[in-house]
Design a protein around this motif. Structure first.
Motif, mmCIF file in Angstrom:
data_model
loop_
_atom_site.group_PDB
_atom_site.id
_atom_site.type_symbol
_atom_site.label_atom_id
_atom_site.label_comp_id
_atom_site.label_asym_id
_atom_site.label_seq_id
_atom_site.Cartn_x
_atom_site.Cartn_y
_atom_site.Cartn_z
ATOM 1 N N CYS A 86 0.836 -1.190 0.000
ATOM 2 C CA CYS A 86 0.000 0.000 0.000
ATOM 3 C C CYS A 86 0.881 1.253 0.000
ATOM 4 O O CYS A 86 0.669 2.166 -0.810
ATOM 5 N N THR A 87 1.882 1.272 0.882
ATOM 6 C CA THR A 87 2.801 2.410 0.940
ATOM 7 C C THR A 87 3.550 2.568 -0.374
ATOM 8 O O THR A 87 3.710 3.667 -0.902
ATOM 9 N N GLN A 88 4.037 1.429 -0.897
ATOM 10 C CA GLN A 88 4.808 1.489 -2.141
ATOM 11 C C GLN A 88 3.971 2.054 -3.285
ATOM 12 O O GLN A 88 4.452 2.865 -4.080
ATOM 13 N N ILE A 89 2.721 1.613 -3.357
ATOM 14 C CA ILE A 89 1.859 2.071 -4.467
ATOM 15 C C ILE A 89 1.573 3.565 -4.319
ATOM 16 O O ILE A 89 1.591 4.310 -5.294
ATOM 17 N N LYS A 90 1.350 4.006 -3.070
ATOM 18 C CA LYS A 90 1.144 5.449 -2.841
ATOM 19 C C LYS A 90 2.374 6.245 -3.258
ATOM 20 O O LYS A 90 2.298 7.423 -3.570
ATOM 21 N N ASN A 91 3.534 5.605 -3.223
ATOM 22 C CA ASN A 91 4.763 6.292 -3.618
ATOM 23 C C ASN A 91 5.155 5.996 -5.059
ATOM 24 O O ASN A 91 6.314 6.153 -5.437
ATOM 25 N N GLY A 92 4.190 5.508 -5.836
ATOM 26 C CA GLY A 92 4.427 5.378 -7.265
ATOM 27 C C GLY A 92 4.969 4.047 -7.753
ATOM 28 O O GLY A 92 5.508 3.976 -8.855
ATOM 29 N N ALA A 93 4.848 2.985 -6.954
ATOM 30 C CA ALA A 93 5.344 1.679 -7.412
ATOM 31 C C ALA A 93 4.526 1.222 -8.629
ATOM 32 O O ALA A 93 3.308 1.376 -8.650
ATOM 33 N N PRO A 94 5.204 0.677 -9.650
ATOM 34 C CA PRO A 94 4.509 0.340 -10.900
ATOM 35 C C PRO A 94 3.776 -0.994 -10.860
ATOM 36 O O PRO A 94 4.132 -1.922 -11.561
ATOM 37 N N PHE A 95 2.743 -1.101 -10.042
ATOM 38 C CA PHE A 95 1.927 -2.311 -10.013
ATOM 39 C C PHE A 95 0.612 -2.043 -10.740
ATOM 40 O O PHE A 95 -0.018 -1.005 -10.545
ATOM 41 N N ASP A 96 0.209 -3.007 -11.574
ATOM 42 C CA ASP A 96 -1.039 -2.838 -12.314
ATOM 43 C C ASP A 96 -2.248 -3.154 -11.439
ATOM 44 O O ASP A 96 -3.261 -2.485 -11.488
ATOM 45 N N VAL A 97 -2.107 -4.250 -10.664
ATOM 46 C CA VAL A 97 -3.215 -4.687 -9.815
ATOM 47 C C VAL A 97 -2.654 -4.969 -8.427
ATOM 48 O O VAL A 97 -1.515 -5.413 -8.282
ATOM 49 N N PHE A 98 -3.449 -4.688 -7.403
ATOM 50 C CA PHE A 98 -3.044 -4.956 -6.028
ATOM 51 C C PHE A 98 -4.034 -5.935 -5.410
ATOM 52 O O PHE A 98 -5.230 -5.676 -5.342
ATOM 53 N N ILE A 99 -3.515 -7.098 -4.985
ATOM 54 C CA ILE A 99 -4.352 -8.116 -4.356
ATOM 55 C C ILE A 99 -4.014 -8.102 -2.877
ATOM 56 O O ILE A 99 -2.981 -8.622 -2.457
ATOM 57 N N SER A 100 -4.882 -7.498 -2.091
ATOM 58 C CA SER A 100 -4.573 -7.261 -0.682
ATOM 59 C C SER A 100 -5.076 -8.399 0.199
ATOM 60 O O SER A 100 -5.840 -9.259 -0.239
ATOM 61 N N ALA A 101 -4.648 -8.356 1.462
ATOM 62 C CA ALA A 101 -5.135 -9.347 2.414
ATOM 63 C C ALA A 101 -6.323 -8.802 3.193
ATOM 64 O O ALA A 101 -6.826 -9.464 4.096
ATOM 65 N N GLN A 149 -10.769 -10.144 1.780
ATOM 66 C CA GLN A 149 -9.581 -9.748 1.029
ATOM 67 C C GLN A 149 -10.004 -9.077 -0.279
ATOM 68 O O GLN A 149 -10.685 -9.684 -1.097
ATOM 69 N N GLY A 150 -9.587 -7.830 -0.448
ATOM 70 C CA GLY A 150 -10.024 -7.071 -1.605
ATOM 71 C C GLY A 150 -8.924 -6.836 -2.625
ATOM 72 O O GLY A 150 -7.740 -6.867 -2.301
ATOM 73 N N ALA A 151 -9.332 -6.605 -3.859
ATOM 74 C CA ALA A 151 -8.366 -6.296 -4.919
ATOM 75 C C ALA A 151 -8.785 -5.015 -5.626
ATOM 76 O O ALA A 151 -9.967 -4.686 -5.662
ATOM 77 N N VAL A 152 -7.807 -4.293 -6.140
ATOM 78 C CA VAL A 152 -8.105 -3.105 -6.947
ATOM 79 C C VAL A 152 -7.170 -3.042 -8.147
ATOM 80 O O VAL A 152 -6.065 -3.592 -8.129
ATOM 81 N N ILE A 153 -7.635 -2.354 -9.198
ATOM 82 C CA ILE A 153 -6.741 -1.995 -10.301
ATOM 83 C C ILE A 153 -6.080 -0.681 -9.898
ATOM 84 O O ILE A 153 -6.764 0.281 -9.521
#
Lengths: 260, 224
Positions: free
Chosen positions: A71-86, A220-224
């Motif tokens: 979550c932190t990495q994505i907020k800081n611009g990590a290049p992930f297309d989809v995030f599958i969280s716990a 467990q949720g996922a987002v694009i």
């Protein structure tokens, strides 16, 4: 002038292989997506990847870790297309901060288990943790890993937390907890049912589901991600939809998840 | 701002001090022995001692996790004799730091011993001095800058330990959370204020240590 032209020609020729490499790289980037995956989904994800590749030909590159870290990495611009969280909170905060396409949808519900390689009586439920033979108990860091948060909740709700707090050891994520258990550095630990059911660890020690009234079931949720939306919209969407398909559901079921 | 716990900083300083002291005691005789050994023994040993310098901390962390396990040797032996388990404990962090920082202590010492003329030892031996007397009264006073460099470098390097501690520390609040891990945690939790405080203090501390080394080196040259 003529001389200049031939220089230009030479340069262009020299650049040709590089252009080819760039093209190959671009093509590769086009036919693959990168997904950040909560550690508890790791083993199920390997099967999901294979299944998705089989039906679409699209490669899925995965990175496994703690949901909070991603979550932190994505907020800081990590290049992930989809995030599958716990959980739902981390992807939801991404959505609120404008880093996700839409509100997260639960793709599965996870279950908490107690797992040990030693001879403790797991039928006693959580009270086994206060046994004198249990010196060290591992759980994922409750601040960043949803399974850790729920494990701490379960211990508090059963009134054990204060008694056993000094025995607790925190892993970076659920996989590190598995390592602590498997190497015998802790006596017992909290883990995800999806991990203990995986082929890699099947038959190692014994496990038991934690009484589900003691914690909130782990949606467990996922987002694009915004990155996927901007760089890989159609592939990201296809993979996201695949997570809710029948074939993905079958895999989630096999790994002990409850379906939404 | 998120409240700041100075515990990790104190713990880091304590672990660094203890590890540096132990390393000094281990490395002094070891370095001396190595400079006296034949090449076939000396260079393989020296290479081994320098492994932590080049190996990723994850490799050390992985092996330490296996070695620390109370289920098998040597972890089982340590538990039986000293009644401590090394994983997730401060003694474990000290052991990890000692291995992690070994090259930083032993290398300056080896060059220190090598820079001393052989005549010093030979003359002292002829005068009937024991090896310990030679060490204490002849060698050590003559290689002070090298020893100080070893001590300060080791201390600095232990302050920066992160990867190994993350793998074998277990992040027990108030017990095994080092300053480097606290920075990581605060950044991950988006508490940049707290991360700034820890990082700032570490920067100043490291800068002071390095400055000490350079000043010592200058003095050392003058003395020579």
């Amino acid at each position: 002038m003529n001389h200049m032209n031939s220089m230009g020609e030479m340069k262009r020729r020299r650049l040709r292989p590089f252009a080819l490499i760039l093209l190959v790289l671009a093509w590769n980037a086009y036919s693959q997506i990168t997904v950040a995956v909560a550690a508890n989904v790791q083993f199920a994800m390997e099967e999901l990847k294979t299944e998705f590749k089989k039906s679409t030909g699209i490669d899925v590159k995965t990175s496994y870790g703690a949901s909070g870290s991603f979550c932190t990495q994505i907020k800081n611009g990590a290049p992930f297309d989809v995030f599958i969280s716990a959980d739902m909170d981390f992807p939801d905060s991404l959505y609120k901060w404008g880093f996700a396409k839409e509100k997260p949808k639960p793709y599965a519900y996870g279950k908490l288990v107690l797992w040990t390689l030693k001879d403790f009586d797991l039928d006693k439920g959580l009270s086994v943790l206060s046994d004198s033979g249990v010196a060290k108990i591992a759980l994922p860091d409750p601040k960043r890993a949803p399974y850790g948060r729920e494990a701490a909740k379960a211990m508090k709700k059963s009134g054990l937390y204060d008694k056993i707090e000094s025995k607790l050891v925190y892993g970076e994520n659920i996989s590190q907890v598995s390592q602590y258990i498997l190497t015998g550095n802790v006596d017992i630990g909290f883990n995800a049912k999806s991990i203990v059911l995986a082929g890699e660890v099947a038959g190692k020690g014994k496990w038991k589901e934690v009484d589900s009234t003691l914690y909130d079931k782990i949606a467990q949720g996922a987002v694009i991600c915004k990155y996927g939306l901007e760089n890989n919209p159609s592939l990201s969407q296809r993979f996201y939809e695949f997570l809710f398909s029948d074939s993905a559901h079958a895999i989630f079921l096999r790994y002990g998840y409850v379906l939404p | 701002m998120h409240s700041i716990d100075f515990g990790p900083l104190w713990l880091t300083l304590r672990i660094a001090l203890i590890s540096t002291a132990i390393l000094f005691c281990i490395c002094l005789p070891l370095a001396f022995k190595l400079t006296q050994s034949r090449p076939w023994l000396r260079y393989p040993m020296q290479a081994m001692a320098n492994l932590p310098l080049v190996l990723p901390p994850t490799v050390l962390g992985f092996y330490l996790l296996l070695l620390f396990s109370p289920e098998r040797l040597p972890g089982a032996w340590v538990k039986a004799v000293f009644h401590v388990t090394l994983a997730f404990s401060q003694p474990g962090l000290v052991v990890a730091s000692i291995i992690f920082s070994l090259p930083f202590m032993i290398n300056p010492m080896i060059s220190g011993f090598e820079s001393l003329p052989r005549v010093l030892t030979e003359e002292a031996t002829m005068d009937g001095a024991t090896p310990w007397q030679i060490m204490a009264h002849v060698l050590i006073p003559n290689m002070r800058p090298a020893l100080m460099a070893g001590i300060v470098l080791t201390f600095c390097h232990t302050l920066g330990e992160f990867g190994v501690a993350l793998m074998v520390g277990g992040k027990i609040p108030g017990k095994t959370v080092l300053a480097s891990m606290a920075v990581y945690d605060e950044v991950e939790s988006l508490h940049y204020g707290a991360a700034h405080v820890y990082s700032g203090i570490l920067c100043v501390l490291a800068l002071c240590c390095l400055l000490t080394i350079f000043l010592l080196n200058r003095k050392g040259h003058r003395a020579l």
